[in-house]
Motif scaffolding. Structure first.
Motif, short mmCIF file in Angstrom:
data_model
loop_
_atom_site.label_atom_id
_atom_site.label_comp_id
_atom_site.label_asym_id
_atom_site.label_seq_id
_atom_site.Cartn_x
_atom_site.Cartn_y
_atom_site.Cartn_z
N ALA A 1 -5.88 49.42 13.62
CA ALA A 1 -6.59 48.94 14.81
C ALA A 1 -6.83 50.12 15.75
O ALA A 1 -5.99 51.01 15.87
N ASN B 1 -4.86 40.28 13.42
CA ASN B 1 -4.25 41.55 13.78
C ASN B 1 -2.75 41.41 13.64
O ASN B 1 -2.18 40.40 14.05
N TYR C 1 -2.55 46.63 12.89
CA TYR C 1 -3.53 46.68 11.80
C TYR C 1 -4.47 45.49 11.90
O TYR C 1 -4.06 44.38 12.23
N TYR C 2 -5.74 45.74 11.60
CA TYR C 2 -6.75 44.69 11.51
C TYR C 2 -6.84 44.31 10.04
O TYR C 2 -7.03 45.17 9.18
#
Length: 55
Positions: free
Chosen positions: A52, A29, A33-34
């Motif tokens: 995310a 992460n 954002y993943y």
């Protein structure tokens, strides 16, 4: 791709470190954002960047 990664605030060195490792799949992460990266063969990989979920 570098421009997209940079504009999202994702550190490119995270991806470089993974690509230089022996791992085949990585997750992290970064900046909300993943990120999922999977090596398919030398020089070929998939990169998924997903926003995310907010708690």
């Amino acid at each position: 791709m570098n421009g997209t990664i940079h504009s999202l605030g994702i550190r490119a060195n995270q991806l470089t470190d993974f690509l230089n490792s022996e791992e085949t799949t990585g997750f992290f992460n970064e900046n909300g954002y993943y990120v999922q990266i999977t090596k398919i063969s030398p020089g070929l990989f998939t990169l998924i960047i997903d926003k995310a979920a907010e708690n």
